[in-house]
Design an enzyme around this catalytic site. Structure first.
Site, mmCIF file in Angstrom:
data_model
loop_
_atom_site.group_PDB
_atom_site.id
_atom_site.type_symbol
_atom_site.label_atom_id
_atom_site.label_comp_id
_atom_site.label_asym_id
_atom_site.label_seq_id
_atom_site.Cartn_x
_atom_site.Cartn_y
_atom_site.Cartn_z
ATOM 1 N N THR A 13 0.949 -1.265 0.241
ATOM 2 C CA THR A 13 0.091 0.016 0.240
ATOM 3 C C THR A 13 1.062 1.273 -0.198
ATOM 4 O O THR A 13 0.579 2.234 -0.542
ATOM 5 C CB THR A 13 -1.097 -0.040 1.291
ATOM 6 O OG1 THR A 13 -2.021 -0.972 0.950
ATOM 7 C CG2 THR A 13 -1.631 1.316 1.367
ATOM 8 N N THR A 96 1.613 -4.306 4.120
ATOM 9 C CA THR A 96 1.419 -4.635 5.644
ATOM 10 C C THR A 96 0.876 -5.970 5.671
ATOM 11 O O THR A 96 1.154 -6.879 7.101
ATOM 12 C CB THR A 96 0.349 -3.674 6.422
ATOM 13 O OG1 THR A 96 -0.935 -3.714 5.690
ATOM 14 C CG2 THR A 96 0.864 -2.112 6.297
ATOM 15 N N ASP A 97 0.217 -6.776 4.950
ATOM 16 C CA ASP A 97 -0.465 -7.895 5.146
ATOM 17 C C ASP A 97 0.429 -9.228 5.584
ATOM 18 O O ASP A 97 0.029 -9.879 6.290
ATOM 19 C CB ASP A 97 -1.380 -8.120 3.617
ATOM 20 C CG ASP A 97 -2.475 -7.444 3.882
ATOM 21 O OD1 ASP A 97 -2.995 -6.678 4.881
ATOM 22 O OD2 ASP A 97 -3.215 -7.002 2.719
#
Ligand code: SIN
Length: 329
Positions: A13, A96-97
């Site tokens: 992101t 981030t995932d």
């Protein structure tokens, strides 16, 4: 020789773009090059204390789609850069995932001598195209950490908090402050360009780097799957894992996120025993948000199902590396 900080881009992101500036969820991750992200960080030179910057794009993905080959490419680039005397530290921009798995993986495969320097992974919860992107501040904070006195090991910086790879976990799908280190707590905070360290730098595991990255790149990674034990669970999922579909690698390990203190539904347990008899390694962790498996439950006393004090996704990395190390000549 002037010192350098290397920024490696993985996508996420932080490098995401939406058609509308106000859209913080309908965007595509991994669109903006890390070199362009660096241009958007006000005060970067100040955070770096005048050190030179080098940037390199390792991959450009949404981290939910991360492949083992991406981990390998990243580990190899980090290792190469850290080995250079002029490199003070490496900053990685990442989605981030799956960031916590990448952080844990690096902490286990980089040799201890290289982990005397910092690898700081950072990210964002709002795309680069957002009206209020959080990526630039996180990158500046990561630069501050990478150049802080004594910084070492694999670290994560997000929303002003500094976390250790062993404990960090994404705990929120939307909040900008999306990471937490559970009971261990963050290592410190970055405030106005200064690091306030209150838990010390993480200890570097002397057994890190035991898996030979070159060999890992030449062979298939052992297939390790994760399952959750829950009310109403049965053995069918385990049994289906034991039958590899054409083209799929046979399963070599299973991590069970167990109830409470890592306990496993009796029907799942029975199926896991069959898996174990067929040479599949089984590890258990607790599916609780806090704490870890304590002592030896009845199920563990036989030594059948090793308990790891890790989240399920990190235990999967650990088990995969353990199986790979055992089979490497
Ligand atoms: C990703 O993990 O690549 C997308 C989500 C994010 O970075 O927050």
């Amino acid at each position: 020789m002037s010192e350098k900080v290397v920024f490696l881009g993985m996508g996420g992101t932080i490098a995401g773009k939406a058609a509308q500036a106000g859209d913080n969820v309908g965007y595509t991750a991994g669109q903006v090059a890390v070199s362009a992200l660096l241009d958007s960080v006000p005060g970067l030179q100040l955070a770096l204390g005048g050190r030179a910057v080098l940037s390199e794009q390792v991959c450009q993905i949404d981290s939910k789609d991360l492949q083992h080959a991406d981990w390998l490419a990243l580990a190899q680039r980090v290792r190469q850069h850290l080995a250079l005397p002029e490199v003070r530290g490496v900053v990685v921009t990442h989605g981030t995932d799956t960031l916590e798995e990448t952080a844990y993986f690096l902490s286990r495969v980089l040799p201890p001598v290289l982990q005397q320097k910092p690898v700081v992974i950072t990210c964002a919860m709002r795309p680069a195209s957002s009206l209020t992107p959080d990526g630039p501040a996180n990158m500046a904070d990561a630069a501050t950490v990478a150049t802080s006195e004594g910084a070492r090991g694999v670290l994560v910086v997000c929303a002003g908090k500094l976390h250790a790879a062993a404990h960090v976990q994404k705990v929120h799908p939307y909040r900008v402050d999306a990471f937490d280190s559970g009971e261990a707590g963050p290592l410190g905070m970055v405030e106005e360009g200064r690091l306030r360290l209150f838990n010390g730098w993480p200890a570097v595991n002397s057994e890190a780097g035991l898996v030979n990255l070159e060999r890992l790149s030449q062979s298939d990674w052992p297939r390790v799957e994760i399952l959750v034990s829950h009310g109403g669970a049965g053995g069918a999922l385990v049994r289906s894992l034991l039958i590899a579909a054409p083209g799929d690698a046979p399963v070599r390990g299973i991590v069970v996120a167990g109830t409470g203190n890592g306990t496993i539904h009796k029907d799942v347990e029975a199926a896991l025993r069959i898996a174990r008899a067929q040479g599949v390694r089984v590890a258990r962790v607790s599916r609780c948000a806090y704490g870890q498996v304590v002592g030896a439950s009845t199920q563990a006393r036989s030594g059948e199902f090793q308990a790891f004090g890790l989240s399920a996704v990190k235990a999967r990395v650990e088990l995969m590396l353990a199986i790979a190390a055992d089979t490497q000549p």
